[in-house]
Scaffold this motif. Structure first.
Motif, PDB file in Angstrom:
ATOM      1  N   ILE B 270     -74.542  -1.102 -69.781  1.00 27.03           N
ATOM      2  CA  ILE B 270     -75.077  -0.909 -70.287  1.00 27.03           C
ATOM      3  C   ILE B 270     -76.744  -0.674 -69.308  1.00 27.03           C
ATOM      4  N   TYR B 271     -77.635  -2.248 -69.341  1.00 30.30           N
ATOM      5  CA  TYR B 271     -77.637  -2.951 -68.640  1.00 30.30           C
ATOM      6  C   TYR B 271     -77.283  -2.666 -66.584  1.00 30.30           C
ATOM      7  N   ASN B 272     -76.039  -2.678 -65.929  1.00 33.93           N
ATOM      8  CA  ASN B 272     -75.916  -2.575 -65.006  1.00 33.93           C
ATOM      9  C   ASN B 272     -75.015  -1.800 -64.923  1.00 33.93           C
ATOM     10  N   GLU B 273     -74.603  -0.912 -63.358  1.00 33.95           N
ATOM     11  CA  GLU B 273     -73.455   0.183 -62.783  1.00 33.95           C
ATOM     12  C   GLU B 273     -72.311  -0.574 -63.512  1.00 33.95           C
ATOM     13  N   ALA B 274     -71.338   0.597 -63.269  1.00 34.50           N
ATOM     14  CA  ALA B 274     -69.688  -0.236 -63.125  1.00 34.50           C
ATOM     15  C   ALA B 274     -69.650   0.433 -61.864  1.00 34.50           C
ATOM     16  N   GLU B 275     -68.436  -0.354 -61.729  1.00 34.57           N
ATOM     17  CA  GLU B 275     -67.659   0.521 -60.008  1.00 34.57           C
ATOM     18  C   GLU B 275     -66.233  -0.107 -60.417  1.00 34.57           C
ATOM     19  N   GLY B 276     -65.723   0.298 -59.730  1.00 36.63           N
ATOM     20  CA  GLY B 276     -63.867   0.215 -59.940  1.00 36.63           C
ATOM     21  C   GLY B 276     -63.190   1.394 -60.726  1.00 36.63           C
ATOM     22  N   ASP B 277     -62.103   0.003 -61.373  1.00 36.78           N
ATOM     23  CA  ASP B 277     -61.580   0.044 -62.381  1.00 36.78           C
ATOM     24  C   ASP B 277     -62.064   0.132 -63.885  1.00 36.78           C
ATOM     25  N   MET B 278     -62.422   1.972 -64.684  1.00 35.16           N
ATOM     26  CA  MET B 278     -62.691   1.646 -65.522  1.00 35.16           C
ATOM     27  C   MET B 278     -62.048   0.733 -66.549  1.00 35.16           C
ATOM     28  N   GLY B 285     -64.919  -0.095 -73.042  1.00 31.07           N
ATOM     29  CA  GLY B 285     -66.257  -1.398 -73.721  1.00 31.07           C
ATOM     30  C   GLY B 285     -66.881  -0.571 -72.075  1.00 31.07           C
ATOM     31  N   ILE B 286     -66.336  -0.130 -70.788  1.00 26.87           N
ATOM     32  CA  ILE B 286     -67.363  -0.242 -70.036  1.00 26.87           C
ATOM     33  C   ILE B 286     -67.648   1.238 -69.952  1.00 26.87           C
ATOM     34  N   LEU B 287     -66.478   2.548 -70.688  1.00 20.77           N
ATOM     35  CA  LEU B 287     -67.049   3.926 -70.509  1.00 20.77           C
ATOM     36  C   LEU B 287     -67.960   3.956 -71.674  1.00 20.77           C
ATOM     37  N   LEU B 288     -67.918   3.065 -72.622  1.00 18.04           N
ATOM     38  CA  LEU B 288     -68.972   3.460 -73.647  1.00 18.04           C
ATOM     39  C   LEU B 288     -70.215   2.838 -73.378  1.00 18.04           C
ATOM     40  N   GLY B 289     -70.063   1.601 -72.572  1.00 15.43           N
ATOM     41  CA  GLY B 289     -72.159   0.945 -71.822  1.00 15.43           C
ATOM     42  C   GLY B 289     -72.576   1.903 -71.404  1.00 15.43           C
ATOM     43  N   ARG B 290     -71.487   2.919 -70.039  1.00 14.20           N
ATOM     44  CA  ARG B 290     -72.249   4.163 -69.347  1.00 14.20           C
ATOM     45  C   ARG B 290     -72.823   5.199 -70.380  1.00 14.20           C
TER      46      ARG B 290
END
Lengths: 290, 477
Positions: B270-278, B285-290
């Motif tokens: 949520i607080y950080n950008e995500a790169e690479g494999d979601m 988890g990553i999708l929900l955060g973004r």
């Protein structure tokens, strides 16, 4: 500008002034009695820590939270460069209460009710008490003879009471603290004997009792110098085998015993335990650590 | 006088298990001229363990043996012996708490972790603990505002609302990063949690087990989950599915919440950008955060950066569960710790006028709630007390308490009384005196408790001046 215009202008200014006075300014209203009672409101009954007189504070809630943590008179606002009337009156009333606490006497009824016997230091008046601290810690031969007649020699614990600089403190706290101390001491198997009340008393008067009757622990309950926060604050000075001329560091003090500080009953329970600890360690003062 | 308490926190969550050690610094802050005032002056995390996936057995039970190994290993890494641990908490959270052997695993671990380490679970407590670990209560105090912390883990989202450090409310939703799992290589859906299945069906989304998906395919269901989170904090009208997604209860939302913070594993994205494999964690988890970062939660509320994310719960358990009692208290009991004692808190009306008869009647009536098969359990009686009270009032309190607790006094249990105002020493001494010094008494103040809470009381610290206590808002059952 002709005369007509001038008159009109003056009229306008006057009407503006009167309308301002009529506008309901909450700050002004507070100092005025709110209804047609016979008496003016008693300012000393207001808990000023809960009142913020600043008309438009940016954050009232936070200011009140700060005020709740201190006895300082914050956020009292002003009129020009001066205090507002209610601030000044409250200041005068608290000052008067402090003066009264010093110059009044502990009532006879109170001493009788608590079963205390009354003696006096060598000071013969309040004025002498204030100007001659050396006499406030001394007793006449006759008084010492009375102590010897009334008090058990070599007691484990000797409690005594002095007016010190606030008779109001004794009046406010004694009824609650003496039974709390006695109850606590009883739990440790310690007895409280007769308790003397010393008029015009200074703290080191307890040392004389130490020399004359040789109790192990002496506990002196005495009125503190009153301030503007409270005139009812009491202290307990406690020492193991005190003697005249001993260093002050041998005394332990529990101060700030009043409604807004440590409650008298809770302080009494704590003092009882402190006395027990002193008897166990056979010492008192800063060497005891904390 | 300065003293340190070594505290452990262990968190067994839906996806991860971890532990921390922290030091609680304790000091007498009063001058030598007043009664003592011992407080916790600082909390310092001194060791953070590795984070391991919570080991599960094939039959979906917790693998307690593996967890024990993990904990042992981390103790060794930290160079800490079990005997050195003075306090702390083991907490079992999220979906893990619903496993059938959860209670058993918890008890094994708490006994293994140290003498005064409490075992606990329950969504309310988890919400509180994680929000404290995230720093939400501190933020609300320092900025005098209201804040909701959402701890989003694998299985649940735990909400706690604080206003100027006071806890207002808690809630819990079945929304988490591992409720849909995706194979890291094939990108096929391997698991959909039952409630999410319902949500998918309700919204007519085209997602099913075994289906190969891209992040874009999952976006609609992730958005629905985000909407439910928006509903939970009152910035979106509640939908018909909202009651369904609630674990045990939602927030009451009696006042507007100004700020929001996030913790839990999902918070990192949520607080950080995500790169690479979601799908690198094999879940959403990553999708929900973004999606949360792009939602109304970020535009309509003031977002506060939490001090801990994935470790918020474990830090909360290790650093924020232990409190200390007031500094003028009475205890004659020697055998601490006293554990898992339910609280009977009297209503304010019961204390009105400090009438011993009224007090006694209220206590003995309410004590009946604590009878199991007609057998009286150990109970601590909690009262409000009075700010400045007279000695006769203390006596009346004591007489009322003793009369009301008569049935408890017959047992071997010590008499435990918890009072909010500063009067525990004199009240305890009074109770002890009225009991002819024959019955042990523990009377403490300065601790806030309520009905439904349980309390653990540890061994005296600071030269015996204070007792450490842990208040638990619902024990595992």
């Amino acid at each position: 500008m002709n005369e007509d215009k001038l008159i009109e202008l003056v009229k306008q200014v006057v009407s503006e002034m009167t309308s301002t006075q009529k506008s309901d300014n909450p700050v002004m209203l507070e100092a005025v009695p709110s209804d047609s009672e016979e008496y003016v409101p008693d300012l000393s009954q207001v808990d000023f820590r809960k009142v913020l007189d600043i008309p438009h504070p940016a954050n009232r809630e936070e200011y009140l939270r700060v005020k709740a943590k201190t006895e300082a008179r914050l956020g009292v606002w002003r009129t020009g460069p001066r205090y507002r009337t209610n601030t000044l009156l409250r200041f005068l009333s608290d000052h008067a209460a402090a003066m009264d606490a010093v110059f009044s006497d502990v009532s006879e009824e109170m001493l009788e009710e608590m079963g205390l016997f009354s003696v006096s230091s060598r000071c013969s008046s309040k004025d002498e008490h204030l100007t001659r601290p050396d006499l406030g810690r001394q007793f006449s031969e006759e008084t010492i003879a009375r102590f010897k007649a009334k008090l058990k020699p070599k007691a484990k614990v000797q409690i005594m009471v002095g007016d010190g600089l606030s008779s109001a403190a004794i009046e406010a706290n004694l009824r609650d603290i003496i039974p709390a101390i006695s109850q606590g001491l009883k739990m440790y198997g310690l007895e409280v004997g007769n308790i003397p009340f010393v008029k015009n008393c200074r703290v080191p008067a307890m040392d004389v009792i130490g020399d004359e009757l040789e109790p192990e622990v002496v506990c002196m309950l005495i009125g503190e110098r009153p301030g503007l926060v409270t005139a009812e604050s009491m202290s307990a000075y406690i020492a193991y085998k005190p003697t005249v001329g001993m260093p002050e560091a041998r005394r332990i003090v529990i101060s700030n015993i009043h409604d807004g500080g440590t409650p008298a009953v809770e302080a009494g329970a704590h003092i009882a335990e402190l006395i027990k600890t002193m008897l166990e360690k056979k010492t008192s003062g800063i060497v005891m650590g904390d | 006088m300065k003293e340190e308490l070594l505290s452990v926190g262990i968190d067994m969550g839906t996806s991860t298990t971890q532990l921390i050690f922290s030091k609680l610094h304790i000091e007498n802050m009063a001058s030598s001229f007043t009664v003592p005032r011992v407080v916790i002056t600082d909390k310092e995390v001194v060791f953070r363990s590795d984070i391991c996936f919570t080991p599960m057995l094939a039959d979906n039970r917790i693998d307690a043996v593996k967890i024990k190994h993990f904990v042992e290993e981390q103790y060794q890494k930290a160079g800490i012996n079990k005997e050195d641990i003075q306090t702390g908490a083991v907490i079992i959270t999220g979906e893990t708490a619903r496993k059938e052997n959860a209670n058993e695993a918890l008890l094994t671990l708490s006994g293994f972790a140290g003498d005064f380490v409490v075992a606990t679970a329950g969504p309310d407590l988890e919400s509180i603990i994680s929000a404290k670990g995230a720093g939400a209560h501190t933020y609300s105090k320092e900025h005098s505002t209201t804040i909701v912390n959402i701890d989003i883990g694998g299985g649940t989202s735990n909400l706690a609302v604080f206003s100027s450090a006071d806890l207002l409310d808690t809630g819990c939703l079945d929304i988490g990063g591992r409720l849909i799992r995706v194979d890291q290589k094939s990108h096929q859906i391997t698991y959909i949690a039952p409630k999410i299945k319902k949500l998918i069906a309700l919204k007519g989304l085209d997602l099913s087990l075994g289906q190969q998906v891209s992040p874009a395919d999952l976006q609609p269901v992730v958005l629905e989950m985000v909407h439910l989170l928006e509903e939970s904090v009152g910035i979106r009208p509640q939908s018909e599915f909202y009651p369904e997604i609630i674990t045990n209860k939602g927030l009451k939302l009696e006042q507007k919440i100004a700020c929001i913070s996030f913790s839990g594993g999902v918070a990192d994205y949520i607080y950080n950008e995500a790169e690479g494999d979601m799908f690198r964690y094999g879940d959403i988890g990553i999708l929900l955060g973004r999606a949360i970062a792009a939602s109304a939660l970020f535009t309509q509320m003031t977002v506060v950066r939490s001090v801990e994310t994935i470790r918020a719960t474990v830090v909360g358990a290790g650093s924020h569960t232990t409190e200390i009692s007031g500094s003028t208290i009475t205890y004659t009991e020697k055998s601490f710790p006293l554990k898992n004692i339910p609280i009977l808190k009297l209503a304010l009306a019961d204390e009105a006028g400090v009438d011993p008869q009224l007090l006694a009647a209220a206590i003995s009536e309410k004590l009946d709630w604590f009878k199991l098969d007609n057998d009286m359990q150990r109970v601590a009686i909690a009262i409000e007390g009075k700010k400045s009270l007279s000695f006769p009032e203390v006596q009346r309190y004591a007489r009322g308490l003793l009369q009301g607790m008569a049935e408890l006094i017959e047992r071997e249990y010590p008499l435990i009384v918890i009072v909010q105002h500063d009067m525990a020493k004199v009240l305890g001494q009074t109770l002890y005196a009225l009991l002819n010094y024959e019955k042990d008494v523990v009377c403490i103040d300065g601790v806030l408790v309520d009905n439904g809470d349980y309390i653990d009381i540890g061994k005296p610290i600071a030269d015996g001046k204070v007792l450490p206590v842990v208040v638990k808002t619902l024990v595992f059952n």
